[in-house]
Design an enzyme around this catalytic site. Structure first.
Site: not given
Length: 441
Positions: A208-209
């Site tokens: 998750m970025h």
């Protein structure tokens, strides 16, 4: 013939490695240009050595910066290299600033551009990647396209089918090639090796970025809420430094890190991560490339986004868009874990990106264009031919090629009554609707 390849990010290096390998195997002169927009162990010469491909001939070392500054510095450096090297074609891959810079510079120098992974569209113009890939396609001579759906995107935008090559995606070649290299090495990152992945059940790999997720506290709360309830899964989260900082700023990092079934580790190298992916029960991600890798490795993916430029993975059944909705994440994750038929259907989804021969198809197409003189970018010497754009329902028993020859035409789009079709030469278009350009004789 000389091929120049522009590389800027880790995914570009990974996906271009099979093409670089194939170019070397075929004895074609090769120039590798690295923009140096990132620098870490993963982007060093060691990374090229790990993937068993040549190190770059040039490293422009632009570093990080704003989109405009970074792209401008890349263009300056790439231009100097191309003027010296004089390649016949410049290959760029994907949708990064390096792609935009390489494509613009090459086209201004009248050097052919080959866009690997062309035609992807999210139709979200707030994404810098969407702007980059669209601008690159405007400048390109050859388009190496992962799927028929992506090819139809380009046809709908007016590009000639003569320049479009449905090759599959080199991500398939890369996964197969690099997984073998990774297996020979084993896990090298200590934080991952210590988890004893080989003996761990129900692995959920989380990445998750994207800013639209990690910068939105409400979305983060929903995602973490789902993770809390997935206690039957071993969640492995190689956390991006920016994501970690944001979670700390929100006061949520310790809450997540304290969960016994969540294993937060530092970012790991590509080969280690590829092994982790291959051993996972489920991928939960907001990455684009990981959606492709998951379906290639037969691992179900739930994507933490509301749109995707990889819709083929969803259509094929190997990927589900879940946004940041806690209940949707939980519903689908638990079905993958507890419903064998559902999970098997996702694992066995047909790979829309091909069988692993994309690199050879790409290099062979470039050689054919070169031998036919089609890579030469020259000012026209003939008077422009006028044409009319038409649409017709075809009643005759005729192929695309025969229709074009008979009518001095170029077909753009074909609709068979149910779906759009790519107009390959031997497609019989009887009882189909076509749009085409009819040229003055």
């Amino acid at each position: 013939m000389k091929i120049a390849v522009v590389l800027g990010t880790r995914p570009e290096i990974i996906k271009m490695a099979p093409i670089i390998d194939e170019t070397v195997k075929q004895g074609i002169d090769l120039t590798l240009i690295h923009t140096g927009q990132h620098y870490d162990k993963e982007m060093s010469d060691n990374f090229f050595r790990d993937l068993e491909i040549p190190a770059p001939d040039y490293n422009i070392q632009v570093g990080s910066g704003s989109h405009g500054k970074q792209t401008g510095l890349m263009m300056k450096g790439i231009e100097e290299v191309l003027i010296d090297e004089k390649p016949d074609i410049v290959l760029v891959q994907g949708d990064t600033n390096a792609v935009l810079a390489g494509a613009l510079v090459a086209s201004k120098l009248h050097i052919a551009v080959g866009h690997v992974e062309a035609g992807l569209r999210s139709f979200d113009m707030t994404m810098p990647e969407e702007i980059n890939r669209r601008a690159c396609d405007v400048t390109s001579t050859m388009y190496f396209i992962p799927t028929e759906e992506s090819a139809i995107n380009l046809l709908a935008e007016g590009y000639s089918r003569k320049n479009l090559f449905i090759t599959g995606n080199t991500v398939v070649d890369a996964c197969f090639r690099h997984l073998e290299i990774a297996k020979k090495r084993g896990f090298e990152e200590e934080s991952l090796a210590s988890l004893d992945i080989d003996n761990m059940d129900n692995i959920l790999t989380l990445t998750m970025h994207r800013a639209e997720n990690v910068d939105d506290k409400n979305r983060v709360l929903n995602i973490i809420g789902a993770l809390k309830e997935l206690k039957e899964m071993n969640i492995i989260f190689p956390i991006h430094p920016r994501t970690k900082k944001t979670l700390q700023d929100f006061g949520l990092f310790d809450e997540l890190n304290d969960l016994s079934h969540v294993h937060i580790i530092k970012p790991v190298g590509y080969l280690d991560f590829l092994q982790l992916t291959s051993k996972s029960t489920l991928i939960l991600t907001d990455s684009g490339g990981l959606q492709e890798e998951a379906i290639t490795l037969d691992v179900p993916a739930l994507t933490l986004r509301y749109n995707t430029e990889r819709p083929e993975t969803v259509t094929a059944g190997g990927n589900i868009l879940v946004g940041s909705d806690k209940e949707v994440i939980l519903e689908n994750a638990k079905k993958i874990l507890n419903d064998k038929d559902f999970a098997d259907k996702m694992r066995n989804a047909p790979n829309p990106y091909g069988q692993g021969d994309s690199a050879k198809l790409t290099v062979d197409a470039i050689k054919d264009y070169y031998e036919k003189g089609l890579l030469n970018i020259e000012a026209p010497e003939d008077i422009m031919t006028s044409f009319k754009r038409k649409m017709a329902s075809i009643e005759d028993d005729v192929t695309v090629k025969d229709f074009e020859e008979k009518n001095n035409a170029l077909i753009h789009l074909v609709f068979d009554g149910e779906k759009m079709r790519f107009p390959v030469d031997d497609l019989n278009i009887k009882e189909m609707c076509v749009t085409y350009d009819e040229y003055q004789r």
